[in-house]
Design an enzyme around this catalytic site. Structure first.
Site, PDB file in Angstrom:
ATOM      1  N   CYS A   1      -2.289  -0.327   7.345  1.00 17.26           N
ATOM      2  CA  CYS A   1      -1.486   0.890   7.262  1.00 17.26           C
ATOM      3  C   CYS A   1      -1.538   1.688   8.561  1.00 17.26           C
ATOM      4  O   CYS A   1      -0.525   2.245   8.983  1.00 17.26           O
ATOM      5  CB  CYS A   1      -1.938   1.732   6.077  1.00 17.26           C
ATOM      6  SG  CYS A   1      -1.579   0.938   4.488  1.00 17.26           S
TER       7      CYS A   1
ATOM      8  N   CYS B   1      -6.002   2.109   5.760  1.00 17.97           N
ATOM      9  CA  CYS B   1      -6.635   0.839   6.098  1.00 17.97           C
ATOM     10  C   CYS B   1      -6.067   0.359   7.440  1.00 17.97           C
ATOM     11  O   CYS B   1      -5.081   0.912   7.926  1.00 17.97           O
ATOM     12  CB  CYS B   1      -6.382  -0.193   4.996  1.00 17.97           C
ATOM     13  SG  CYS B   1      -4.705  -0.869   5.005  1.00 17.97           S
TER      14      CYS B   1
ATOM     15  N   GLU C   1       0.988   3.892   1.903  1.00 19.16           N
ATOM     16  CA  GLU C   1       1.531   4.279   3.203  1.00 19.16           C
ATOM     17  C   GLU C   1       2.680   3.359   3.616  1.00 19.16           C
ATOM     18  O   GLU C   1       3.709   3.834   4.107  1.00 19.16           O
ATOM     19  CB  GLU C   1       0.438   4.243   4.279  1.00 19.16           C
ATOM     20  CG  GLU C   1      -0.711   5.203   4.039  1.00 19.16           C
ATOM     21  CD  GLU C   1      -1.867   4.597   3.242  1.00 19.16           C
ATOM     22  OE1 GLU C   1      -2.977   5.122   3.354  1.00 19.16           O
ATOM     23  OE2 GLU C   1      -1.657   3.606   2.513  1.00 19.16           O
TER      24      GLU C   1
ATOM     25  N   HIS D   1       0.849  -1.189   0.000  1.00 21.64           N
ATOM     26  CA  HIS D   1       0.000   0.000   0.000  1.00 21.64           C
ATOM     27  C   HIS D   1       0.889   1.244   0.000  1.00 21.64           C
ATOM     28  O   HIS D   1       2.050   1.197   0.397  1.00 21.64           O
ATOM     29  CB  HIS D   1      -0.894   0.005   1.231  1.00 21.64           C
ATOM     30  CG  HIS D   1      -1.957  -1.048   1.208  1.00 21.64           C
ATOM     31  ND1 HIS D   1      -3.068  -0.979   2.009  1.00 21.64           N
ATOM     32  CD2 HIS D   1      -2.087  -2.191   0.484  1.00 21.64           C
ATOM     33  CE1 HIS D   1      -3.837  -2.028   1.784  1.00 21.64           C
ATOM     34  NE2 HIS D   1      -3.251  -2.785   0.865  1.00 21.64           N
TER      35      HIS D   1
END
Length: 159
Positions: A89, A86, A58, A56
């Protein structure tokens, strides 16, 4: 500061758009600045390119920043991201000691275009009881506790 926030978020958006159009991943971008406002890392979602569900924006930005700074502690840093992080993250952000996060879209925005962030939050909020999604089973706790005890006795670094 507002103009700078807009500029920083636009950089995250631009990175997300670029890699999204290359089919690397979804519309997610992130960047990290240090306490002086200098950009330490900028990254996007590369789940599809890397065949890595943890890639992801992040997470990728945190990985780049820690490598650049040579530390796992980003407590003096701020993260900008195109969407509310999410659960994975969020965990990484907390583990990295990042205290300030600016985000664009919210969980339901991601859900509207097919992402499961809100779905995962509901799983957590419902005490992780959806066995159709995930069944968590505990085993060998006493054996694992021995390992934990060894770590504590050796005064290993906590993070």
């Amino acid at each position: 500061m507002i103009d700078n926030q807009k500029h920083l978020m636009q950089l995250a958006i631009d990175e997300a758009r670029k890699t999204m159009n290359l089919d690397y991943g979804g519309p997610f971008g992130a960047l990290i600045i240090n306490g002086l406002g200098e950009i330490i890392s900028i990254a996007s979602n590369t789940v599809l390119r890397d065949h890595d569900p943890t890639a992801h924006a992040e997470i990728n930005a945190i990985r780049k920043a820690t490598k650049t700074l040579g530390t796992h502690d980003l407590s003096n840093c701020t993260l900008y991201t195109t969407a509310y992080p999410c659960p994975m993250c969020l965990g990484a952000i907390i583990w990295a000691n990042i205290k300030n996060v600016y985000y664009g879209c919210i969980e339901s925005d991601a859900e509207k275009i097919g992402f499961r962030d809100d779905f995962i939050y509901r799983f957590i909020e419902n005490n992780r009881k959806d066995l159709n999604l995930l069944e968590l089973k505990q085993t060998e706790r006493e054996t694992c506790l021995t390992l934990f005890k060894e770590y504590k006795e050796k005064n290993k670094e906590l993070y």
